[in-house]
Structure formats: structure tokens, C-alpha cells
Scaffold this active site. Structure first.
Site, PDB file in Angstrom:
ATOM      1  N   CYS A 176       3.757   1.157   3.804  1.00 52.39           N
ATOM      2  CA  CYS A 176       3.665   2.247   4.785  1.00 52.39           C
ATOM      3  C   CYS A 176       3.931   1.793   6.213  1.00 52.39           C
ATOM      4  CB  CYS A 176       2.294   2.912   4.690  1.00 52.39           C
ATOM      5  SG  CYS A 176       0.911   1.767   4.868  1.00 52.39           S
ATOM      6  N   GLU A 194      -4.878   7.762   4.323  1.00 51.61           N
ATOM      7  CA  GLU A 194      -4.009   6.719   4.863  1.00 51.61           C
ATOM      8  C   GLU A 194      -2.631   7.006   4.297  1.00 51.61           C
ATOM      9  OE1 GLU A 194      -1.533   4.287   5.362  1.00 51.61           O
ATOM     10  OE2 GLU A 194      -2.444   3.009   3.840  1.00 51.61           O
ATOM     11  N   VAL A 245       1.029  14.695  -1.607  1.00 50.01           N
ATOM     12  CA  VAL A 245      -0.168  14.599  -2.449  1.00 50.01           C
ATOM     13  C   VAL A 245      -1.429  14.734  -1.591  1.00 50.01           C
ATOM     14  CG1 VAL A 245      -1.466  13.113  -4.027  1.00 50.01           C
ATOM     15  CG2 VAL A 245       1.032  13.217  -4.176  1.00 50.01           C
ATOM     16  N   GLY A 304      -1.530   7.178   0.236  1.00 50.43           N
ATOM     17  CA  GLY A 304      -0.317   7.640  -0.435  1.00 50.43           C
ATOM     18  C   GLY A 304       0.563   8.447   0.494  1.00 50.43           C
TER      19      GLY A 304
END
Length: 473
Positions: free
Chosen positions: A248, A214, A196, A192
Site C-alpha cells: 500500500c 488501513e 471492501v 485492504g
């Protein structure tokens, strides 16, 4: 439907009891679970595609290629290779230590928590699970609440293929995730964003729980002015269009020699027309933005840019659609350089030299991947040696994810820990060191016991007098 919060500790306890029972230890059992995962992906692929179409507007071909097919292939290959991965190792040691039988056992870490994102929810949920299964762990899967159809589907299909006392889905949002994070786990695997990730890392620290993070960041593209600009544009645009840029490893911004900027723009325009002759707004081959909030975020960033929009993507807020948009002459401090874009917006930053491009990259957080388009080996080596990133890819984008043997990882702000195939297995595996000292060794061990004679001291401290070879720079 959210999992009742009161049941979450009971779920964790049930999985831990299963792990301690030894059920997950046999290699043949693990292989069967991996094949079950492949069967689930294969048998339920239509439901998976329908769910991701509803949640994300994802094209079916994209789901089958990048999510379903990858899981099937990697699950089958992992099952085939598992006996080699899990084999006990006997490291080469000095002859006098061989009777001690130095051994490395491959031990599962225990009960894991896997928290996955919304953008590629199939592969980013089950790729970590592949490693957990292969290692012999039990696991809770916490999919994203931003893909509610897919998350509910997992709750329905996972129990059809797996024992719920071994692998379990927990659905919900912040309250359910917070309850999960209150509990002790043997490993947490989170995919994410950095905000967070800090919350998860803080929660894990209370229990000294190891983590894999990751994350992402702004993955730059550097184009060598001598490279084929047309080919670079085609490959960059393709990478940016996957899942509407919501991945990402999407190219986030492009650094190109100032005098090549207009040529690059023309090439982008050419290939965009080729990919989407009628535009991407209504194309079934182009995904939607995940939520109204993210759509508004992207359009807000575009409204504040000081750059010049040269490929103006149409927008439909009601359907959360946004066509690829390219902006030239983007400079330091621009809105499009504030944060990871995570959408179909591509800023072009003109530079005057390779050194300026490298300095620009190094002035920011380490990216998850750095893309470089060049045929010049010295240029490649310069970028390798003078930058840091999780991965570095030459002359393409996105396609590195298809190489099963390469680890996928970030560095610094883009995360830490490794995944994909054996690297995911290693993440969920503890290397358990062992020796077995024979009774017959006792005469040789006598010198370690006090009181020490002068001869014993010399033997015990002999390493202090090791001959160090001469060296100079």
C-alpha cells in the site's frame, strides 16, 4: 480449509466469554502472549517463508526482514513497554477538583475482528494482533484466501502458541467473511482496499462497531528538480520493487520537472541493471504477482497506456511474473492513473513546476503516503502545508515503516485509525474516565441543587463571563 460457517458464531461467543472471564486482564498474562507471538514467528519462520514463497514468490530475505523480524522485534518491545502503556493515569486538574480523584483507566475494548490482506500477510495479520493482545482483547484473525498456504499454516501454528478460546483463526472467502460481519464485534481492524472497506463499514454501522481501516491509494512521488536525480531513482526503484510493488505504500507514480524526465529514466535503467543484472523475471530476489487476475489487470493497464514504455519489463503469465516497467510522458486520463497500480509498474508524469505537482496530487484522493525528494526546506514546508496524506516521507521510500514510534495511518480514501506499537495498543484500548466524589465535598456542592439563590446562579454561570483576551490577525 475453510472454517465451517455454522461454527463462526460459536467461535465469537467463546472468545467473548473468555474476555468476560477476566483472563486477559493481568499485565503479566498479556506480556506472556506477546512473547508467545515472538516465539511463534521465530520458531516457525522457515514454514512461514516457505508458505509465502509458494503463495507469492516472496524472497526469503524480504520475508525475514519485513514480516517475521518486524513482528518479533515489535512483540518483544511491546511486552517490555506494556506496563507503562497500561498504567492508570491521573490527569492534572484544578486544585478544587483534586479531591474528586479524576482518573483515566486503560480498558480493553473487548472481542476484536482482524481482517488482513494477502500482500504482507504476516505483519498485517499480527501487527494488529499485537495491539489487541497488549490491550487485553480477544480476537479472531481472518487471513486472506488469496494466500491459501499461509492461511492454512496459521490455522495450524496459532493453536500451538495460543489458547483457541482467546485468539482464533477463521479461514475462508466471501461466505465466511460475510458471516463474521453479521456478528457484533467490539472493534474491527481491516487492511485492504476501499471497495471492501465500504462493505465492512456498512456492516459495522449496523452494530455501531468502531473501525480501523488501513487502505491504500495512489501514493505519489514529487521530485524537486534540484535534488540528486540519481539517488532519487535508486531509492524510488527499491521501494517499488518490494513485493513486486504489491504494498500500500509503494510509489505509485512520479511527478518530475519536464526537463529532468530523461535524466530520471536513465538513472532508473542504471539502477535496475544494478539490482537485477539478468533481469527480474527469474530472479529469486523479486516476487510474483499474487494471482492470474491481478497479472491480467496489470498487463491490461499497460496495453492501454498512451505513455511511452522506457523500461519494458518482460512478462510470464503462466508464472505470474512481471518485471518492473517504467512509462514516461503519462498524462491526465491515462490508464495508469485510473486506479492504485499495486504492481511493478511506475508511470512518470512530467510537470512544469512544483505548484503543478502539488495541484496534481490535490486533485486526487488523499494518498496513504506522499514521497518528496528535496533538500530545500521551503519546498518541504510548502508540500507539508499545501497537501494532505496519511504520512509524508522526505528523500526515501518504504523505510518509514521501520520507525516503531511513528503511527501509520491514512486519511480519507486511504483509511483512518492508527497502528504500530503503542498506537495499535491505543486503537484497542478505551480511555475510561472516572471521578470518585468524597462525602466531604457535599458542602461545596450545595449550590448545584435547586432552588438556586441569586448567589448560586452567579457562581454556576461564572464561566459565561470569562475574560477573553484581545486578538487580531
Amino acid at each position: 480449509m475453510a472454517t465451517p460457517i455454522s461454527t463462526i458464531p460459536k467461535i465469537r461467543d467463546a472468545l467473548r466469554a473468555t474476555f468476560r472471564s477476566g483472563l486477559t486482564r493481568p499485565i503479566a498474562w498479556r506480556q506472556h502472549q506477546l512473547y508467545q507471538l515472538a516465539r511463534m514467528a521465530q520458531n516457525e519462520r522457515e514454514l512461514i517463508c516457505d508458505a509465502l514463497k509458494k503463495d507469492l514468490g516472496k524472497p526469503k530475505t524480504e520475508v525475514l526482514m519485513a514480516e517475521v523480524g518486524s513482528i518479533i522485534e515489535r512483540a518483544v518491545k511491546s511486552a517490555e513497554q506494556l506496563p507503562v502503556w497500561a498504567k492508570t493515569e491521573y490527569p492534572e486538574v484544578a486544585d478544587w477538583q483534586k479531591p474528586w480523584k479524576p482518573t483515566l483507566y486503560k480498558a480493553p475494548r473487548g472481542t476484536a475482528l482482524i481482517i488482513s490482506p494477502w500482500n504482507y500477510p504476516m505483519i498485517l495479520t499480527f501487527q494488529p494482533l499485537l495491539g489487541a493482545i497488549a490491550a487485553g482483547c480477544t480476537a479472531v484473525l481472518k487471513p486472506s484466501e488469496l494466500v491459501p498456504t499461509f492461511s492454512q499454516l496459521l490455522d495450524e501454528i496459532v493453536p500451538k502458541y495460543f489458547d483457541p478460546n482467546v485468539y482464533r483463526v477463521v479461514n475462508g472467502a466471501v461466505p465466511e467473511t460475510s458471516k463474521l460481519l453479521e456478528l457484533q464485534w467490539d472493534h474491527i481492524f481491516y487492511t485492504g482496499n476501499g471497495r471492501v472497506a465500504r462493505i465492512i463499514a456498512s456492516a459495522a454501522a449496523k452494530h455501531l462497531t468502531p473501525l480501523t481501516l488501513e487502505l491504500g491509494g495512489k501514493s505519489p512521488v514529487i521530485i524537486d528538480s534540484a535534488y540528486d536525480i540519481d539517488l532519487a531513482a535508486k531509492r524510488i526503484l527499491w521501494g517499488k520493487c518490494n513485493n513486486a510493488g504489491q504494498i500500500c505504500v509503494a510509489p505509485d507514480y512520479v511527478l518530475v520537472q519536464r526537463d529532468k524526465q530523461d535524466e530520471l529514466i536513465k538513472a532508473f535503467q542504471k539502477h535496475y541493471t544494478s539490482f537485477f543484472p539478468n533481469g527480474a523475471l527469474d530472479s529469486p530476489l523479486f516476487g510474483s504477482i499474487v494471482s492470474d487476475l491481478h497479472h491480467k489487470r496489470l498487463t491490461s493497464l499497460l496495453s492501454r497506456t498512451k505513455g511511452e514504455v522506457v523500461l519494458k519489463g518482460r512478462s510470464d503469465a503462466a508464472r505470474r511474473r512481471l518485471e518492473p516497467t517504467i512509462v514516461k510522458n503519462v498524462a491526465e486520463g491515462d490508464s495508469l492513473l485510473e486506479e492504485e497500480l499495486f504492481g511493478p509498474v511506475l508511470p512518470i508524469v512530467p510537470v512544469d513546476s512544483l505548484k503543478q505537482a502539488v495541484d496534481f496530487v490535490n486533485a486526487r484522493s488523499h494518498p496513504l503516503v506522499l514521497y518528496v525528494f528535496s533538500d530545500n526546506e521551503s519546498v518541504k514546508q510548502q508540500v507539508v502545508s499545501e497537501t494532505q496524506s496519511g504520512g509524508i516521507v522526505f528523500n526515501d521510500t518504504f523505510q518509514q515503516l521501520a520507525v516503531h514510534e511513528l503511527p501509520f495511518a491514512g486519511v480519507g480514501e486511504s483509511g483512518y485509525g492508527y497502528q504500530v506499537m503503542k498506537h495499535t495498543y491505543d486503537t484497542f484500548t478505551q480511555l475510561r474516565s472516572s471521578i470518585d466524589m468524597p462525602r466531604e465535598a457535599e458542602p461545596y456542592l450545595a449550590i448545584r441543587y435547586p432552588p438556586h439563590s441569586e448567589e448560586a446562579v452567579q457562581a454556576l454561570t461564572a464561566a459565561v463571563h470569562t475574560l477573553i483576551p484581545s486578538s487580531r490577525l
